[in-house]
Motif scaffolding. Structure first.
Motif, PDB file in Angstrom:
ATOM      1  N   ASP A 180       0.806  -1.216   0.000  1.00  0.00           N
ATOM      2  CA  ASP A 180       0.000   0.000   0.000  1.00  0.00           C
ATOM      3  C   ASP A 180       0.845   1.275   0.000  1.00  0.00           C
ATOM      4  N   LEU A 181       2.176   1.133   0.132  1.00  0.00           N
ATOM      5  CA  LEU A 181       3.066   2.293   0.115  1.00  0.00           C
ATOM      6  C   LEU A 181       3.940   2.323  -1.135  1.00  0.00           C
ATOM      7  N   ALA A 182       3.530   1.581  -2.170  1.00  0.00           N
ATOM      8  CA  ALA A 182       4.346   1.436  -3.382  1.00  0.00           C
ATOM      9  C   ALA A 182       4.501   2.756  -4.142  1.00  0.00           C
ATOM     10  N   LYS A 183       3.473   3.629  -4.096  1.00  0.00           N
ATOM     11  CA  LYS A 183       3.576   4.906  -4.814  1.00  0.00           C
ATOM     12  C   LYS A 183       4.744   5.736  -4.300  1.00  0.00           C
ATOM     13  N   ALA A 184       4.962   5.705  -3.012  1.00  0.00           N
ATOM     14  CA  ALA A 184       6.051   6.490  -2.439  1.00  0.00           C
ATOM     15  C   ALA A 184       7.414   5.958  -2.876  1.00  0.00           C
ATOM     16  N   GLU A 185       7.506   4.642  -3.102  1.00  0.00           N
ATOM     17  CA  GLU A 185       8.784   4.071  -3.549  1.00  0.00           C
ATOM     18  C   GLU A 185       9.166   4.623  -4.923  1.00  0.00           C
ATOM     19  N   LYS A 186       8.191   4.830  -5.793  1.00  0.00           N
ATOM     20  CA  LYS A 186       8.462   5.430  -7.102  1.00  0.00           C
ATOM     21  C   LYS A 186       8.835   6.906  -6.947  1.00  0.00           C
ATOM     22  N   TYR A 187       8.161   7.573  -6.019  1.00  0.00           N
ATOM     23  CA  TYR A 187       8.456   8.987  -5.784  1.00  0.00           C
ATOM     24  C   TYR A 187       9.870   9.177  -5.211  1.00  0.00           C
ATOM     25  N   PHE A 205      12.461  16.654   1.357  1.00  0.00           N
ATOM     26  CA  PHE A 205      11.184  17.156   1.858  1.00  0.00           C
ATOM     27  C   PHE A 205      11.406  18.272   2.871  1.00  0.00           C
ATOM     28  N   ILE A 206      12.320  18.068   3.816  1.00  0.00           N
ATOM     29  CA  ILE A 206      12.598  19.076   4.837  1.00  0.00           C
ATOM     30  C   ILE A 206      13.128  20.360   4.201  1.00  0.00           C
ATOM     31  N   GLU A 207      13.981  20.223   3.202  1.00  0.00           N
ATOM     32  CA  GLU A 207      14.514  21.404   2.513  1.00  0.00           C
ATOM     33  C   GLU A 207      13.400  22.176   1.816  1.00  0.00           C
ATOM     34  N   CYS A 208      12.496  21.463   1.156  1.00  0.00           N
ATOM     35  CA  CYS A 208      11.404  22.126   0.436  1.00  0.00           C
ATOM     36  C   CYS A 208      10.493  22.884   1.398  1.00  0.00           C
ATOM     37  N   VAL A 209      10.195  22.293   2.556  1.00  0.00           N
ATOM     38  CA  VAL A 209       9.344  22.959   3.543  1.00  0.00           C
ATOM     39  C   VAL A 209      10.053  24.183   4.104  1.00  0.00           C
ATOM     40  N   SER A 210      11.316  24.026   4.498  1.00  0.00           N
ATOM     41  CA  SER A 210      12.048  25.109   5.158  1.00  0.00           C
ATOM     42  C   SER A 210      12.335  26.267   4.223  1.00  0.00           C
ATOM     43  N   CYS A 211      12.569  25.982   2.958  1.00  0.00           N
ATOM     44  CA  CYS A 211      12.939  27.025   1.987  1.00  0.00           C
ATOM     45  C   CYS A 211      11.774  27.456   1.104  1.00  0.00           C
ATOM     46  N   ALA A 212      10.562  26.967   1.406  1.00  0.00           N
ATOM     47  CA  ALA A 212       9.380  27.287   0.592  1.00  0.00           C
ATOM     48  C   ALA A 212       9.642  27.013  -0.878  1.00  0.00           C
ATOM     49  N   ASP A 213      10.246  25.850  -1.143  1.00  0.00           N
ATOM     50  CA  ASP A 213      10.611  25.458  -2.507  1.00  0.00           C
ATOM     51  C   ASP A 213       9.367  24.938  -3.231  1.00  0.00           C
ATOM     52  N   ASN A 214       9.166  25.408  -4.464  1.00  0.00           N
ATOM     53  CA  ASN A 214       7.990  24.985  -5.236  1.00  0.00           C
ATOM     54  C   ASN A 214       7.989  23.494  -5.545  1.00  0.00           C
ATOM     55  N   ARG A 215       9.157  22.862  -5.457  1.00  0.00           N
ATOM     56  CA  ARG A 215       9.204  21.421  -5.713  1.00  0.00           C
ATOM     57  C   ARG A 215       8.443  20.618  -4.671  1.00  0.00           C
ATOM     58  N   LEU A 216       8.024  21.286  -3.591  1.00  0.00           N
ATOM     59  CA  LEU A 216       7.205  20.619  -2.586  1.00  0.00           C
ATOM     60  C   LEU A 216       5.894  20.113  -3.183  1.00  0.00           C
ATOM     61  N   TRP A 217       5.450  20.773  -4.267  1.00  0.00           N
ATOM     62  CA  TRP A 217       4.195  20.362  -4.897  1.00  0.00           C
ATOM     63  C   TRP A 217       4.323  19.028  -5.618  1.00  0.00           C
ATOM     64  N   LEU A 218       5.540  18.504  -5.730  1.00  0.00           N
ATOM     65  CA  LEU A 218       5.700  17.166  -6.292  1.00  0.00           C
ATOM     66  C   LEU A 218       5.005  16.117  -5.428  1.00  0.00           C
ATOM     67  N   ASN A 219       4.843  16.425  -4.142  1.00  0.00           N
ATOM     68  CA  ASN A 219       4.101  15.505  -3.265  1.00  0.00           C
ATOM     69  C   ASN A 219       2.684  15.311  -3.764  1.00  0.00           C
ATOM     70  N   ASN A 220       2.063  16.405  -4.214  1.00  0.00           N
ATOM     71  CA  ASN A 220       0.704  16.299  -4.744  1.00  0.00           C
ATOM     72  C   ASN A 220       0.661  15.440  -6.000  1.00  0.00           C
ATOM     73  N   GLU A 221       1.694  15.577  -6.826  1.00  0.00           N
ATOM     74  CA  GLU A 221       1.734  14.845  -8.094  1.00  0.00           C
ATOM     75  C   GLU A 221       1.835  13.345  -7.872  1.00  0.00           C
ATOM     76  N   TYR A 222       2.648  12.937  -6.896  1.00  0.00           N
ATOM     77  CA  TYR A 222       2.912  11.509  -6.707  1.00  0.00           C
ATOM     78  C   TYR A 222       2.092  10.871  -5.578  1.00  0.00           C
ATOM     79  N   LEU A 223       1.745  11.666  -4.568  1.00  0.00           N
ATOM     80  CA  LEU A 223       1.089  11.089  -3.387  1.00  0.00           C
ATOM     81  C   LEU A 223      -0.314  11.620  -3.164  1.00  0.00           C
TER      82      LEU A 223
END
Length: 469
Positions: free
Chosen positions: A81-88, A150-168
């Motif tokens: 059930d956590l296979a999507k995260a392995e691809k991410y 993930f921690i870097e994206c949150v701390s630096c307000a990096d737009n790549r954080l939205w990749l979580n929405n794309e994959y998860l």
């Protein structure tokens, strides 16, 4: 017929090899509970104690200890059930690698240098036996890059954080925050340390962690110069590091009876004997105290601690009133799971610690019993939450089970509060302020009503005693 034992037969009992170290082990626990540093010992990333799951609340909270979207480390690895995260993780691996300027092979070799130290960090139950060094190293590399990206994206307000929405999915963000701080979902910090130094030179990696911890605590990314890696020894994992920075409570007042025990029994006074008994009376020292609204009725007022304060919870008594200072904390959808996993970490055996989070949460459970308590905490800027209502916050704290606390810390706060005895006139005034002047509208209503009453009395008096007669 009973068998008679011959003189040559003996009962053999195999004694543990460290039997002579028991006193030193006991003193290590005392040192931790009274605010001293623990001696360096080999520790392991443990699983949640089954005993925590057997109670009624523990059974309801089972899902709070299990990853929802991403597995980190070997305990929940390869769950379907956590296979999507392995691809991410392959995406985050490449993103983090590009930030280091190294090749994937070079990154792999850097982590491989600590693979044996990392493997030894897991509980000795064969949890890593299914993976050879290559497979285990690949797991550590993928998981470590995922965490730090993930921690870097949150701390630096990096737009790549939205990749979580794309994959998860849209709920992926909150669930990743939650999964990063589960006890059974940790990887050794020695791996994170290697990867962090490759990506962030100097102290920037520590600043990134600090900003992320501030986001968890205050609901906002705040950059400060606070040193989160202040350990004399390296933290075992991310959860341990966050726990050490979550709350600061003082145990310097601890164990009055340790001083009394040095005195001769012939000269001990009755009060000292009572204090000594109280030190070992668990029920006496760990009983709860009044809620926020009840404390307010006794002229004990809440105040948010300053950012520069070294202690996040303390009580100060004045002549006529008391001041209870609490650190500001944010409550969100993943807060309950993080709190429960910090408690689970503190409950692990062979893990001397000061129970600071358990003690803090037991105090909060005493303070919060209804929505009015939450509202008062919000009004004093001590709590902010993103849950649906104040009732949900009160319910969340009620659902958290705290099996043990640091009695030295807890008893000190409760004892100081109880020393401030309420008087009738203070209680009456406090009830007047709380019940009738608690908001501008109530105060305005009271003033208008009083003005109308006074006007009516004057008019009645003039009607009965008109001038000139």
């Amino acid at each position: 017929m009973a068998m008679k034992r011959s003189e040559s037969e003996y009962v053999m009992v195999e004694m543990p090899s460290n039997i002579h170290d028991n006193n030193m082990i006991a003193m290590e626990w005392v040192d931790c509970l009274t605010g001293k540093e623990a001696t360096e010992r080999e520790r392991h990333i443990q699983k949640v104690l089954p005993l925590l799951l057997k109670s009624e609340k523990g059974h309801r909270n089972r899902e709070c200890y299990v990853p929802a979207v991403v597995s980190l480390g070997p305990y929940h690895h390869n769950r379907p059930d956590l296979a999507k995260a392995e691809k991410y993780k392959l995406t985050t691996l490449e993103e983090y690698r590009s930030g280091t300027g190294l090749t994937l092979d070079a990154l792999y070799k850097k982590v491989f240098k600590v693979v044996h130290d990392a493997r030894k960090c897991y509980d000795a139950d064969g949890s890593t036996d299914a993976y050879n060094d290559e497979e285990f190293n690949r797991m550590m590399l993928h998981d470590g890059c995922f965490i730090l990206f993930f921690i870097e994206c949150v701390s630096c307000a990096d737009n790549r954080l939205w990749l979580n929405n794309e994959y998860l999915g849209a709920s992926g963000f909150a669930n990743v925050v939650r999964d990063l701080l589960l006890l059974e979902n940790q990887i050794p910090f020695v791996v994170l340390d290697v990867l962090m130094k490759l990506r962030f030179p100097d102290d920037k990696g520590e600043n990134i962690l600090n900003a992320f911890f501030n986001y968890l605590n205050y609901g906002d990314v705040i950059w400060t110069d606070k040193k989160v890696l202040k350990y004399t020894q390296q933290p075992l994992h991310l959860l341990e590091l966050y726990r050490s920075n979550f709350i600061s409570l003082s145990a310097a007042f601890a164990f009055r009876s340790s001083k009394a025990s040095k005195m001769s029994s012939m000269v001990r006074t009755q009060s000292i004997e009572k204090e000594t008994r109280d030190d070992y009376d668990y029920v006496q020292r760990s009983r709860s105290f009044d809620s926020v609204t009840q404390l307010k009725s006794r002229w004990i007022f809440l105040k948010c601690t300053s950012d520069k304060s070294r202690v996040d919870m303390k009580f100060k008594s004045y002549r006529w009133y008391g001041e209870f200072k609490l650190a500001r904390r944010a409550v969100s959808s993943y807060t309950k799971a993080i709190y429960l996993n910090m408690i689970a970490y503190e409950m692990c055996p062979h893990n001397p610690n000061d129970y600071r989070v358990s003690t803090y949460l037991r105090m909060m459970k005493s303070l919060i019993t209804q929505r009015e308590d939450v509202r008062e905490l919000r009004r004093n800027n001590i709590m902010l939450h993103s849950l649906g209502s104040d009732e949900e916050v009160a319910k969340m704290y009620d659902e958290i089970d705290v099996p043990a606390v640091n009695l030295y810390m807890f008893h000190h706060i409760r004892h100081e509060i109880e020393k401030l005895r309420p008087t009738k006139y203070k209680t009456w005034i406090a009830e007047l302020i709380t019940d009738y002047l608690g908001s501008p509208w109530k105060a305005a209503g009271i003033l208008v009503g009083t003005a109308i009453l006074c006007t009516s009395l004057v008019q009645t008096y003039i009607a009965i005693n008109p001038r000139g007669r």
